[in-house]
Design a protein around this motif. Structure first.
Motif, PDB file in Angstrom:
ATOM      1  N   ILE A 174      14.159   5.566  36.639  1.00  0.00           N
ATOM      2  CA  ILE A 174      14.197   4.395  35.753  1.00  0.00           C
ATOM      3  C   ILE A 174      12.806   3.819  35.569  1.00  0.00           C
ATOM      4  N   GLU A 175      12.052   3.718  36.684  1.00  0.00           N
ATOM      5  CA  GLU A 175      10.691   3.188  36.631  1.00  0.00           C
ATOM      6  C   GLU A 175       9.793   4.062  35.763  1.00  0.00           C
ATOM      7  N   GLU A 176       9.961   5.372  35.884  1.00  0.00           N
ATOM      8  CA  GLU A 176       9.155   6.309  35.093  1.00  0.00           C
ATOM      9  C   GLU A 176       9.434   6.160  33.595  1.00  0.00           C
ATOM     10  N   LYS A 177      10.694   6.006  33.255  1.00  0.00           N
ATOM     11  CA  LYS A 177      11.064   5.829  31.849  1.00  0.00           C
ATOM     12  C   LYS A 177      10.512   4.525  31.293  1.00  0.00           C
ATOM     13  N   LEU A 178      10.568   3.458  32.111  1.00  0.00           N
ATOM     14  CA  LEU A 178      10.031   2.170  31.676  1.00  0.00           C
ATOM     15  C   LEU A 178       8.520   2.235  31.464  1.00  0.00           C
ATOM     16  N   ASN A 179       7.836   2.944  32.368  1.00  0.00           N
ATOM     17  CA  ASN A 179       6.385   3.096  32.233  1.00  0.00           C
ATOM     18  C   ASN A 179       6.029   3.894  30.981  1.00  0.00           C
ATOM     19  N   MET A 180       6.781   4.933  30.698  1.00  0.00           N
ATOM     20  CA  MET A 180       6.551   5.743  29.516  1.00  0.00           C
ATOM     21  C   MET A 180       6.754   4.923  28.238  1.00  0.00           C
ATOM     22  N   PHE A 181       7.812   4.120  28.234  1.00  0.00           N
ATOM     23  CA  PHE A 181       8.091   3.268  27.080  1.00  0.00           C
ATOM     24  C   PHE A 181       6.956   2.267  26.869  1.00  0.00           C
ATOM     25  N   GLN A 182       6.494   1.676  27.966  1.00  0.00           N
ATOM     26  CA  GLN A 182       5.419   0.690  27.870  1.00  0.00           C
ATOM     27  C   GLN A 182       4.132   1.341  27.380  1.00  0.00           C
ATOM     28  N   TYR A 183       3.835   2.566  27.829  1.00  0.00           N
ATOM     29  CA  TYR A 183       2.629   3.281  27.397  1.00  0.00           C
ATOM     30  C   TYR A 183       2.673   3.554  25.894  1.00  0.00           C
ATOM     31  N   ILE A 184       3.848   3.998  25.428  1.00  0.00           N
ATOM     32  CA  ILE A 184       3.996   4.271  23.991  1.00  0.00           C
ATOM     33  C   ILE A 184       3.823   2.989  23.186  1.00  0.00           C
ATOM     34  N   LYS A 185       4.378   1.904  23.688  1.00  0.00           N
ATOM     35  CA  LYS A 185       4.278   0.619  23.003  1.00  0.00           C
ATOM     36  C   LYS A 185       2.824   0.138  22.929  1.00  0.00           C
ATOM     37  N   ASP A 186       2.079   0.302  24.033  1.00  0.00           N
ATOM     38  CA  ASP A 186       0.689  -0.172  24.084  1.00  0.00           C
ATOM     39  C   ASP A 186      -0.257   0.712  23.280  1.00  0.00           C
ATOM     40  N   ASN A 187       0.057   1.975  23.106  1.00  0.00           N
ATOM     41  CA  ASN A 187      -0.843   2.912  22.428  1.00  0.00           C
ATOM     42  C   ASN A 187      -0.214   3.509  21.173  1.00  0.00           C
ATOM     43  N   LEU A 188       0.659   2.742  20.538  1.00  0.00           N
ATOM     44  CA  LEU A 188       1.385   3.247  19.382  1.00  0.00           C
ATOM     45  C   LEU A 188       0.435   3.678  18.253  1.00  0.00           C
ATOM     46  N   GLY A 189      -0.607   2.865  18.024  1.00  0.00           N
ATOM     47  CA  GLY A 189      -1.566   3.188  16.950  1.00  0.00           C
ATOM     48  C   GLY A 189      -2.251   4.520  17.192  1.00  0.00           C
ATOM     49  N   GLN A 190      -2.770   4.724  18.379  1.00  0.00           N
ATOM     50  CA  GLN A 190      -3.452   5.971  18.720  1.00  0.00           C
ATOM     51  C   GLN A 190      -2.502   7.169  18.651  1.00  0.00           C
ATOM     52  N   ILE A 191      -1.273   6.944  19.092  1.00  0.00           N
ATOM     53  CA  ILE A 191      -0.285   8.036  19.076  1.00  0.00           C
ATOM     54  C   ILE A 191       0.008   8.458  17.644  1.00  0.00           C
ATOM     55  N   ILE A 192       0.115   7.475  16.748  1.00  0.00           N
ATOM     56  CA  ILE A 192       0.380   7.792  15.335  1.00  0.00           C
ATOM     57  C   ILE A 192      -0.783   8.578  14.737  1.00  0.00           C
ATOM     58  N   ILE A 193      -2.029   8.143  15.040  1.00  0.00           N
ATOM     59  CA  ILE A 193      -3.214   8.827  14.503  1.00  0.00           C
ATOM     60  C   ILE A 193      -3.299  10.262  15.021  1.00  0.00           C
ATOM     61  N   ILE A 194      -3.108  10.414  16.325  1.00  0.00           N
ATOM     62  CA  ILE A 194      -3.176  11.748  16.933  1.00  0.00           C
ATOM     63  C   ILE A 194      -2.079  12.652  16.386  1.00  0.00           C
ATOM     64  N   SER A 195      -0.864  12.077  16.249  1.00  0.00           N
ATOM     65  CA  SER A 195       0.255  12.856  15.725  1.00  0.00           C
ATOM     66  C   SER A 195      -0.002  13.285  14.283  1.00  0.00           C
ATOM     67  N   SER A 196      -0.549  12.349  13.480  1.00  0.00           N
ATOM     68  CA  SER A 196      -0.851  12.668  12.079  1.00  0.00           C
ATOM     69  C   SER A 196      -1.913  13.759  11.986  1.00  0.00           C
ATOM     70  N   PHE A 197      -2.951  13.646  12.850  1.00  0.00           N
ATOM     71  CA  PHE A 197      -4.018  14.660  12.862  1.00  0.00           C
ATOM     72  C   PHE A 197      -3.458  16.027  13.250  1.00  0.00           C
ATOM     73  N   ALA A 198      -2.573  16.022  14.245  1.00  0.00           N
ATOM     74  CA  ALA A 198      -1.978  17.273  14.693  1.00  0.00           C
ATOM     75  C   ALA A 198      -1.144  17.913  13.588  1.00  0.00           C
ATOM     76  N   ILE A 199      -0.409  17.088  12.849  1.00  0.00           N
ATOM     77  CA  ILE A 199       0.413  17.606  11.748  1.00  0.00           C
ATOM     78  C   ILE A 199      -0.460  18.184  10.648  1.00  0.00           C
ATOM     79  N   LEU A 200      -1.555  17.438  10.279  1.00  0.00           N
ATOM     80  CA  LEU A 200      -2.479  17.917   9.233  1.00  0.00           C
ATOM     81  C   LEU A 200      -3.171  19.204   9.657  1.00  0.00           C
ATOM     82  N   LEU A 201      -3.559  19.264  10.941  1.00  0.00           N
ATOM     83  CA  LEU A 201      -4.220  20.455  11.453  1.00  0.00           C
ATOM     84  C   LEU A 201      -3.285  21.666  11.375  1.00  0.00           C
TER      85      LEU A 201
END
Length: 219
Positions: A174-201
């Motif tokens: 449960i703690e691991e899932k909560l930490n993962m959710f919080q990480y995604i929430k805090d770095n959502l912008g970077q994740i979107i940029i990286i994901s978009s770059f990966a898709i374009l690549l």
């Protein structure tokens, strides 16, 4: 006149006897009952508040069958009762019988006898070692096997040891899932940029590979 009077009274008594006469169940009636007899059930649970067993007997609603309790159940306290069965409190452990009977003029036999066995109250259910593990079988009020206290303590300790790692593992997941959710929430912008770059690549690589393949065909 007396003869007429006596004849009239005899006729009335005869008609009353006919009205109240019940017959043994036919083989056909018994076969029909066999189709639904499994729907007649009796269950119980121990109520620590009232220090008694709460017994529930129920069956499919029908005007062809009823129930009878034996003399040993005469002291039970009904909580509710209707044409479907009853719920009642019984304080004394022991063996009790409930009969399912026909209630029509064509059938008044006992069609099924259900035996209810209420065990003695498990004295270990109130032991301090059972705190927090009330679900454990040896801590159940209705546990009816004879064991000594040493065996009880040993099995309780073994259960607690096997339970703790499982609880700790669940907490860590449960703690691991909560930490993962919080990480995604805090770095959502970077994740979107990286994901978009990966898709374009990926798209670029696919298009380039396709272009090289077509060029080789033209050669």
């Amino acid at each position: 006149m007396k003869n007429i009077k006596y004849s009239f009274l005899t006729l009335m008594l005869f008609l009353i006897c006919i009205t109240n006469t019940y017959a043994a169940c036919t083989e056909e009636a018994k076969k029909e009952f066999k189709k639904i007899e499994d729907q007649y059930t009796v269950k119980y649970k121990y109520d620590k508040t009232t220090k008694s067993y709460e017994v529930t007997f129920g069956y499919t609603k029908s005007n062809m069958y009823g129930y009878e309790t034996d003399e040993s159940l005469s002291d039970m306290e009904y909580i509710k009762s209707d044409e479907k069965g009853f719920t009642a409190r019984i304080k004394k452990p022991g063996e009790y019988k409930i009969n399912v009977v026909g209630v029509t003029q064509e059938c008044n036999d006992t069609l099924k006898t259900i035996t209810l066995k209420l065990p003695e109250y498990n004295k270990y259910a109130d032991d301090p070692l059972c705190e927090g593990i009330e679900e454990f079988v040896l801590c159940q009020p209705t546990y009816d096997k004879e064991i000594d206290y040493e065996t009880f303590v040993s099995r309780v300790n073994t259960y607690k040891k096997t339970k703790k790692p499982n609880e700790k593992q669940e907490e860590e997941q449960i703690e691991e899932k909560l930490n993962m959710f919080q990480y995604i929430k805090d770095n959502l912008g970077q994740i979107i940029i990286i994901s978009s770059f990966a898709i374009l690549l990926t798209i670029t690589i696919v298009i380039t590979a396709k272009s090289i393949k077509e060029s080789r065909r033209l050669e």
